[in-house]
Design a protein around this motif. Structure first.
Motif, PDB file in Angstrom:
ATOM      1  N   VAL A   5       5.549  36.761 -21.586  1.00 27.83           N
ATOM      2  CA  VAL A   5       5.348  37.527 -20.359  1.00 27.83           C
ATOM      3  C   VAL A   5       4.090  38.364 -20.437  1.00 27.83           C
ATOM      4  O   VAL A   5       3.317  38.452 -19.477  1.00 27.83           O
ATOM      5  CB  VAL A   5       6.582  38.413 -20.077  1.00 27.83           C
ATOM      6  CG1 VAL A   5       6.313  39.342 -18.916  1.00 27.83           C
ATOM      7  CG2 VAL A   5       7.801  37.543 -19.795  1.00 27.83           C
ATOM      8  N   PHE A   8       1.129  36.163 -19.926  1.00 28.22           N
ATOM      9  CA  PHE A   8       0.975  35.769 -18.526  1.00 28.22           C
ATOM     10  C   PHE A   8       0.500  36.938 -17.681  1.00 28.22           C
ATOM     11  O   PHE A   8      -0.283  36.776 -16.756  1.00 28.22           O
ATOM     12  CB  PHE A   8       2.307  35.222 -18.000  1.00 28.22           C
ATOM     13  CG  PHE A   8       2.174  34.551 -16.678  1.00 28.22           C
ATOM     14  CD1 PHE A   8       1.274  33.517 -16.501  1.00 28.22           C
ATOM     15  CD2 PHE A   8       2.953  34.953 -15.604  1.00 28.22           C
ATOM     16  CE1 PHE A   8       1.154  32.888 -15.283  1.00 28.22           C
ATOM     17  CE2 PHE A   8       2.829  34.332 -14.389  1.00 28.22           C
ATOM     18  CZ  PHE A   8       1.934  33.291 -14.228  1.00 28.22           C
ATOM     19  N   ARG A   9       0.972  38.168 -17.997  1.00 26.24           N
ATOM     20  CA  ARG A   9       0.510  39.349 -17.274  1.00 26.24           C
ATOM     21  C   ARG A   9      -0.994  39.524 -17.429  1.00 26.24           C
ATOM     22  O   ARG A   9      -1.719  39.822 -16.483  1.00 26.24           O
ATOM     23  CB  ARG A   9       1.247  40.596 -17.779  1.00 26.24           C
ATOM     24  CG  ARG A   9       0.826  41.863 -17.036  1.00 26.24           C
ATOM     25  CD  ARG A   9       1.432  43.121 -17.653  1.00 26.24           C
ATOM     26  NE  ARG A   9       2.875  43.149 -17.516  1.00 26.24           N
ATOM     27  CZ  ARG A   9       3.723  43.055 -18.537  1.00 26.24           C
ATOM     28  NH1 ARG A   9       3.257  42.935 -19.780  1.00 26.24           N
ATOM     29  NH2 ARG A   9       5.023  43.080 -18.329  1.00 26.24           N
ATOM     30  N   VAL A  12      -2.737  37.080 -15.212  1.00 20.16           N
ATOM     31  CA  VAL A  12      -2.693  37.408 -13.796  1.00 20.16           C
ATOM     32  C   VAL A  12      -3.600  38.567 -13.461  1.00 20.16           C
ATOM     33  O   VAL A  12      -4.321  38.556 -12.467  1.00 20.16           O
ATOM     34  CB  VAL A  12      -1.237  37.726 -13.366  1.00 20.16           C
ATOM     35  CG1 VAL A  12      -1.211  38.315 -11.956  1.00 20.16           C
ATOM     36  CG2 VAL A  12      -0.388  36.474 -13.431  1.00 20.16           C
ATOM     37  N   THR A  13      -3.587  39.610 -14.285  1.00 28.23           N
ATOM     38  CA  THR A  13      -4.316  40.839 -13.948  1.00 28.23           C
ATOM     39  C   THR A  13      -5.717  40.877 -14.524  1.00 28.23           C
ATOM     40  O   THR A  13      -6.508  41.753 -14.177  1.00 28.23           O
ATOM     41  CB  THR A  13      -3.547  42.057 -14.465  1.00 28.23           C
ATOM     42  OG1 THR A  13      -3.391  41.950 -15.893  1.00 28.23           O
ATOM     43  CG2 THR A  13      -2.173  42.143 -13.815  1.00 28.23           C
ATOM     44  N   THR A 107      10.322  29.281 -10.808  1.00 29.23           N
ATOM     45  CA  THR A 107      10.642  30.106 -11.971  1.00 29.23           C
ATOM     46  C   THR A 107      11.544  29.330 -12.933  1.00 29.23           C
ATOM     47  O   THR A 107      11.334  29.327 -14.162  1.00 29.23           O
ATOM     48  CB  THR A 107      11.326  31.406 -11.525  1.00 29.23           C
ATOM     49  OG1 THR A 107      10.433  32.150 -10.699  1.00 29.23           O
ATOM     50  CG2 THR A 107      11.714  32.256 -12.729  1.00 29.23           C
ATOM     51  N   TYR A 134       5.473  36.923 -11.769  1.00 29.89           N
ATOM     52  CA  TYR A 134       4.242  36.284 -12.216  1.00 29.89           C
ATOM     53  C   TYR A 134       4.124  34.867 -11.666  1.00 29.89           C
ATOM     54  O   TYR A 134       3.034  34.417 -11.279  1.00 29.89           O
ATOM     55  CB  TYR A 134       4.181  36.298 -13.741  1.00 29.89           C
ATOM     56  CG  TYR A 134       4.320  37.689 -14.287  1.00 29.89           C
ATOM     57  CD1 TYR A 134       3.301  38.619 -14.113  1.00 29.89           C
ATOM     58  CD2 TYR A 134       5.477  38.077 -14.942  1.00 29.89           C
ATOM     59  CE1 TYR A 134       3.435  39.910 -14.591  1.00 29.89           C
ATOM     60  CE2 TYR A 134       5.624  39.363 -15.435  1.00 29.89           C
ATOM     61  CZ  TYR A 134       4.594  40.288 -15.248  1.00 29.89           C
ATOM     62  OH  TYR A 134       4.726  41.563 -15.712  1.00 29.89           O
ATOM     63  N   LEU A 137       3.047  35.184  -8.065  1.00 28.58           N
ATOM     64  CA  LEU A 137       1.607  35.410  -7.866  1.00 28.58           C
ATOM     65  C   LEU A 137       0.837  34.090  -7.899  1.00 28.58           C
ATOM     66  O   LEU A 137      -0.085  33.882  -7.100  1.00 28.58           O
ATOM     67  CB  LEU A 137       1.070  36.367  -8.933  1.00 28.58           C
ATOM     68  CG  LEU A 137       1.416  37.848  -8.756  1.00 28.58           C
ATOM     69  CD1 LEU A 137       0.897  38.659  -9.931  1.00 28.58           C
ATOM     70  CD2 LEU A 137       0.839  38.380  -7.450  1.00 28.58           C
TER      71      LEU A 137
END
Length: 270
Positions: A5, A8-9, A12-13, A107, A134, A137
């Motif tokens: 996670v 992946f964060r 994304v950011t 998901t 996530y 997004l």
């Protein structure tokens, strides 16, 4: 799970997702499988979910291309369902709705796919809930890519105000320089037109009918066979027994004939 996670964060950011969004804006005209394959290749390069280190290129690229193809399919299916249930929804709202709806099955699919390429990896219900935003997004980006360009919200064109009417140069050039503004009325005098202004009057060799035909009708109108008045030059339209007059701002009384009375009332009193 925490490593997946967090990885992946960061995708994304951080800069990889920003680059991805820029790429998809450029490639916005492409749709369908080609877009999915290209997007999957981009995911393969950036390696979200820790796949950059966990998977070799031979596995990582096909893995993400399959994820992207399924994501595009899920978004397309959600788009068709939402189009039939809410045809009048605004495009931006519809894109968000498509992303949210398609992210639910995606998901589970992403969790399953990770378990396939990383045997023994599983997701609890709580971990699936943490994974959902996530995935949503990514689905939001996919929903934007497949959204038809002709449905995107476009700023309404700003209407340019109409240019203010002006007296034609071929008319005002015949007047002395001091009388080329603040025109009140034109009066026929034989083969001439007397131009009345706030600053005096002058004769112009021209028939009244020809002068009236040259001037923009928004500036004024004919009120008598011998008179044309400027709309801005009239203070009031007055009626007396047997006659009507246009009272100019300099207090001149211009007769209004029966022929022109209705038009004069409409134009000069609105």
């Amino acid at each position: 799970m925490g490593k997946i996670v967090n990885s992946f964060r960061n995708f994304v950011t951080g800069r990889p997702m920003q680059l991805a969004m820029r790429e998809w804006r450029i490639m916005g005209k492409w749709r369908g499988p080609l877009s999915a394959v290209a997007f999957g290749a981009l995911l393969g390069v950036t390696g979200p979910f820790g796949s950059q280190t966990a998977l070799g290129p031979a596995v990582r690229y096909p893995f993400w291309m399959v994820i992207a193809l399924v994501g595009f399919g899920a978004a397309a299916a959600a788009g068709r369902v939402l189009s039939s249930t809410s045809p009048g929804s605004r495009t931006a709202i519809r894109i968000v709705a498509v992303a949210a709806a398609s992210a639910v099955p995606m998901t589970f699919f992403v969790a399953w796919a990770i378990g396939v390429v990383r045997p023994g990896r599983s997701f609890s219900p709580v971990q699936l809930l943490a994974l959902f935003p996530y995935v949503a997004l990514v689905q939001l980006l996919i929903a934007r890519v497949i959204s038809p360009d002709d449905q995107m919200i476009v700023a309404a064109p700003v209407e340019q105000p109409a240019a203010a009417p002006e007296y034609p140069p071929e008319f005002v050039s015949k007047l002395p320089a001091a009388l080329r503004r603040d025109i009140l009325a034109l009066e026929a005098e034989d083969h001439y037109v007397r131009v009345h202004t706030l600053h005096g009057s002058s004769l112009v060799l021209m028939r009244l009918a020809d002068a009236a035909a040259l001037i923009d009708p928004r500036l004024g109108l004919r009120v008598h066979r011998s008179w044309w008045v400027a709309k801005d030059g009239v203070r009031a339209v007055e009626r007396t027994p047997g006659r009507a007059i246009a009272r100019l701002v300099d207090d001149t009384a211009v007769p209004i004939s029966r022929t022109y009375l209705s038009a004069a009332r409409t134009v000069l009193t609105d």
